[in-house]
Design a protein around this motif. Structure first.
Motif, PDB file in Angstrom:
ATOM      1  N   GLY A 281       0.802  -1.212   0.000  1.00 55.46           N
ATOM      2  CA  GLY A 281       0.000   0.000   0.000  1.00 55.46           C
ATOM      3  C   GLY A 281       0.832   1.258   0.000  1.00 55.46           C
ATOM      4  O   GLY A 281       0.479   2.273  -0.612  1.00 55.46           O
ATOM      5  N   GLY A 282       1.983   1.239   0.694  1.00 52.36           N
ATOM      6  CA  GLY A 282       2.881   2.392   0.695  1.00 52.36           C
ATOM      7  C   GLY A 282       3.859   2.373  -0.461  1.00 52.36           C
ATOM      8  O   GLY A 282       4.324   3.417  -0.915  1.00 52.36           O
ATOM      9  N   ALA A 283       4.197   1.161  -0.956  1.00 53.24           N
ATOM     10  CA  ALA A 283       5.177   1.054  -2.036  1.00 53.24           C
ATOM     11  C   ALA A 283       4.627   1.592  -3.357  1.00 53.24           C
ATOM     12  O   ALA A 283       5.360   2.220  -4.127  1.00 53.24           O
ATOM     13  CB  ALA A 283       5.611  -0.400  -2.205  1.00 53.24           C
ATOM     14  N   LEU A 284       3.352   1.348  -3.619  1.00 50.17           N
ATOM     15  CA  LEU A 284       2.772   1.806  -4.888  1.00 50.17           C
ATOM     16  C   LEU A 284       2.878   3.316  -5.068  1.00 50.17           C
ATOM     17  O   LEU A 284       3.369   3.792  -6.096  1.00 50.17           O
ATOM     18  CB  LEU A 284       1.313   1.346  -4.991  1.00 50.17           C
ATOM     19  CG  LEU A 284       1.094  -0.117  -5.387  1.00 50.17           C
ATOM     20  CD1 LEU A 284      -0.395  -0.444  -5.375  1.00 50.17           C
ATOM     21  CD2 LEU A 284       1.675  -0.389  -6.767  1.00 50.17           C
ATOM     22  N   PRO A 285       2.438   4.133  -4.094  1.00 51.27           N
ATOM     23  CA  PRO A 285       2.602   5.584  -4.248  1.00 51.27           C
ATOM     24  C   PRO A 285       4.071   5.998  -4.317  1.00 51.27           C
ATOM     25  O   PRO A 285       4.423   6.943  -5.022  1.00 51.27           O
ATOM     26  CB  PRO A 285       1.927   6.167  -3.004  1.00 51.27           C
ATOM     27  CG  PRO A 285       1.000   5.103  -2.539  1.00 51.27           C
ATOM     28  CD  PRO A 285       1.669   3.811  -2.871  1.00 51.27           C
ATOM     29  N   SER A 286       4.942   5.308  -3.572  1.00 51.58           N
ATOM     30  CA  SER A 286       6.363   5.652  -3.590  1.00 51.58           C
ATOM     31  C   SER A 286       6.961   5.425  -4.966  1.00 51.58           C
ATOM     32  O   SER A 286       7.808   6.192  -5.427  1.00 51.58           O
ATOM     33  CB  SER A 286       7.123   4.816  -2.550  1.00 51.58           C
ATOM     34  OG  SER A 286       6.601   5.032  -1.254  1.00 51.58           O
ATOM     35  N   LEU A 287       6.535   4.360  -5.637  1.00 45.48           N
ATOM     36  CA  LEU A 287       7.061   4.037  -6.967  1.00 45.48           C
ATOM     37  C   LEU A 287       6.385   4.852  -8.072  1.00 45.48           C
ATOM     38  O   LEU A 287       7.042   5.330  -8.998  1.00 45.48           O
ATOM     39  CB  LEU A 287       6.865   2.541  -7.254  1.00 45.48           C
ATOM     40  CG  LEU A 287       7.684   1.572  -6.395  1.00 45.48           C
ATOM     41  CD1 LEU A 287       7.256   0.136  -6.665  1.00 45.48           C
ATOM     42  CD2 LEU A 287       9.176   1.738  -6.664  1.00 45.48           C
ATOM     43  N   LEU A 288       5.067   5.015  -7.951  1.00 42.34           N
ATOM     44  CA  LEU A 288       4.320   5.683  -9.012  1.00 42.34           C
ATOM     45  C   LEU A 288       4.339   7.201  -8.893  1.00 42.34           C
ATOM     46  O   LEU A 288       4.210   7.899  -9.894  1.00 42.34           O
ATOM     47  CB  LEU A 288       2.867   5.191  -9.001  1.00 42.34           C
ATOM     48  CG  LEU A 288       2.660   3.702  -9.281  1.00 42.34           C
ATOM     49  CD1 LEU A 288       1.191   3.338  -9.122  1.00 42.34           C
ATOM     50  CD2 LEU A 288       3.153   3.341 -10.683  1.00 42.34           C
ATOM     51  N   GLY A 289       4.494   7.709  -7.657  1.00 47.94           N
ATOM     52  CA  GLY A 289       4.504   9.153  -7.474  1.00 47.94           C
ATOM     53  C   GLY A 289       3.212   9.774  -7.971  1.00 47.94           C
ATOM     54  O   GLY A 289       2.121   9.305  -7.689  1.00 47.94           O
ATOM     55  N   GLY A 290       3.338  10.844  -8.748  1.00 44.36           N
ATOM     56  CA  GLY A 290       2.168  11.539  -9.274  1.00 44.36           C
ATOM     57  C   GLY A 290       1.797  11.118 -10.681  1.00 44.36           C
ATOM     58  O   GLY A 290       1.064  11.829 -11.364  1.00 44.36           O
ATOM     59  N   ARG A 291       2.295   9.929 -11.138  1.00 45.14           N
ATOM     60  CA  ARG A 291       2.030   9.499 -12.511  1.00 45.14           C
ATOM     61  C   ARG A 291       0.642   8.896 -12.693  1.00 45.14           C
ATOM     62  O   ARG A 291       0.250   8.604 -13.821  1.00 45.14           O
ATOM     63  CB  ARG A 291       3.100   8.490 -12.953  1.00 45.14           C
ATOM     64  CG  ARG A 291       4.483   9.107 -13.102  1.00 45.14           C
ATOM     65  CD  ARG A 291       5.413   8.178 -13.869  1.00 45.14           C
ATOM     66  NE  ARG A 291       5.702   6.956 -13.140  1.00 45.14           N
ATOM     67  CZ  ARG A 291       6.696   6.831 -12.275  1.00 45.14           C
ATOM     68  NH1 ARG A 291       7.473   7.861 -12.016  1.00 45.14           N
ATOM     69  NH2 ARG A 291       6.904   5.689 -11.647  1.00 45.14           N
TER      70      ARG A 291
END
Length: 385
Positions: free
Chosen positions: A252-262
């Motif tokens: 759940g935290g890794a997805l936003p960290s990897l995807l950022g604002g994309r």
């Protein structure tokens, strides 16, 4: 290069403080189980202990601007970390319910100052999605580690030692806070570091949606240990289920960290909220052993961290006047204080189903609010949200 390294080190320290200052939340059900067993507390009394500590956290968040004007950045962090260390050690030796309430409230105030200061500072730095994602990612890993370890500490060394071990986390914050510059501004409003195109409408609705999500989680979170024991699951099995279930926050935290604002935040928030809703149904009907409890908690933490990260990012980047980001820690603490108190009142009638109904209603309301924000904004001109 030297300035870049200093900026990276400061960001890392702030992420660590944001992740660990609310360590009590990661073990709330186990902690309250230890306290309840030692003091023979009912479910309603447990709810008031949870609520009073989170009320303290709320007060700490609200006091931050005033304290920040009187103390420099480093000294404020050091003072709050030292107070939290001493107070957590003291609470392990208290046998009076009333005195424990006061002490846990004071613990919450110190933790609230630390958390609000770190979140506000991260909100002023660029790359909020990644910063918040990394803080929740680290928080999840630490929650899982501690939730697995704490029952064994209690079994081997007693409940007092287990409760006192919370102080170790604030001792570590005390050490890393030495890196924080003395001139770091804490109490000022966080200014939007994006291009200024953020929508205050989306920011306000995101705040309300985040509040609903947090209310949904905290209607259940602190009571899972008691509910699991009522279904015949042992304390060690509950700790094991929590330790593994909390790991759901890692993806759940890794997805936003990897995807950022994309990616668009709206669909990710809805996805996370639906996973939380699914976990509430699982906890209400399908957790008769530790395996099912672990699965439900895994789904809950995955959805919780995913939705919360994007809620926080949406608030920070849609805050043109800089007055919404400081409210993140305030509303998170407020939800953590209000929900257990609400459930404590309901439990005077011993209505267990009300816990799950309240949580489900709150998470649905959050989804609706975020969807309304996107619809209203698109009606006035389309931008990526």
């Amino acid at each position: 290069m030297h300035n870049n390294n200093n900026a990276l080190l400061l960001r890392a320290v702030l992420i660590y403080i944001a992740a660990t200052s609310l360590i009590i939340i990661g073990v709330q059900p186990i902690f309250i189980g230890l306290v309840a067993e030692r003091l023979a507390l009912g479910l309603s009394q447990q709810g008031w202990i949870l609520s009073i500590e989170m009320t303290g956290t709320l007060l700490g968040s609200l006091l931050l601007p005033a304290l920040g004007r009187r103390l420099c950045g480093r000294n404020l962090y050091l003072g709050a970390a030292l107070a939290a260390t001493v107070l957590n050690l003291a609470s392990a030796s208290l046998d009076s319910y009333t005195t424990l309430l006061v002490c846990r409230c004071a613990c919450g105030i110190a933790a609230g100052v630390l958390y609000a200061g770190a979140i506000n500072a991260l909100g002023r730095l660029p790359g909020q999605d990644r910063s918040f994602g990394l803080s929740l990612l680290l928080q999840t890993a630490l929650f899982a580690l501690y939730a697995t370890t704490l029952p064994h500490v209690a079994q081997d060394y007693g409940s007092r030692a287990a409760i006192a071990s919370i102080a170790l986390w604030f001792g570590l914050i005390l050490l890393v806070a030495l890196v924080i510059p003395t001139h770091l501004r804490i109490g000022a409003s966080a200014r939007n570091t994006s291009d200024g195109s953020g929508s205050a409408l989306i920011g306000r609705f995101s705040l309300l949606g985040m509040l609903c999500l947090q209310l949904a989680i905290y209607c259940i979170w602190g009571f899972v240990d008691q509910l699991a024991r009522e279904r015949g699951i042992s304390a060690l099995d509950v700790g094991w289920a929590f330790g593994l279930g909390v790991l759901g926050g890692l993806p759940g935290g890794a997805l936003p960290s990897l995807l950022g604002g994309r990616v668009s935040r709206g669909p990710m928030i809805v996805l996370g909220s639906l996973l939380v809703l699914l976990s509430i149904v699982m906890l209400a009907r399908y957790t008769h052993d530790a395996d099912y409890l672990c699965a439900a908690l895994f789904v809950m933490n995955f959805g919780w961290v995913l939705a919360l990260t994007y809620y926080m990012g949406a608030i920070a980047t849609n805050d043109p006047r800089g007055n919404l980001t400081p409210m993140v820690s305030v509303l998170q603490s407020g939800a953590a204080a209000l929900a257990p108190a609400f459930i404590a009142v309901l439990q005077m009638g011993d209505a267990r189903d009300s816990i799950f109904i309240s949580a489900g209603a709150a998470v649905v309301a959050g989804c609706v609010l975020k969807s309304l924000a996107g619809w209203a904004h698109r009606a006035n001109g389309s931008i990526k949200i």
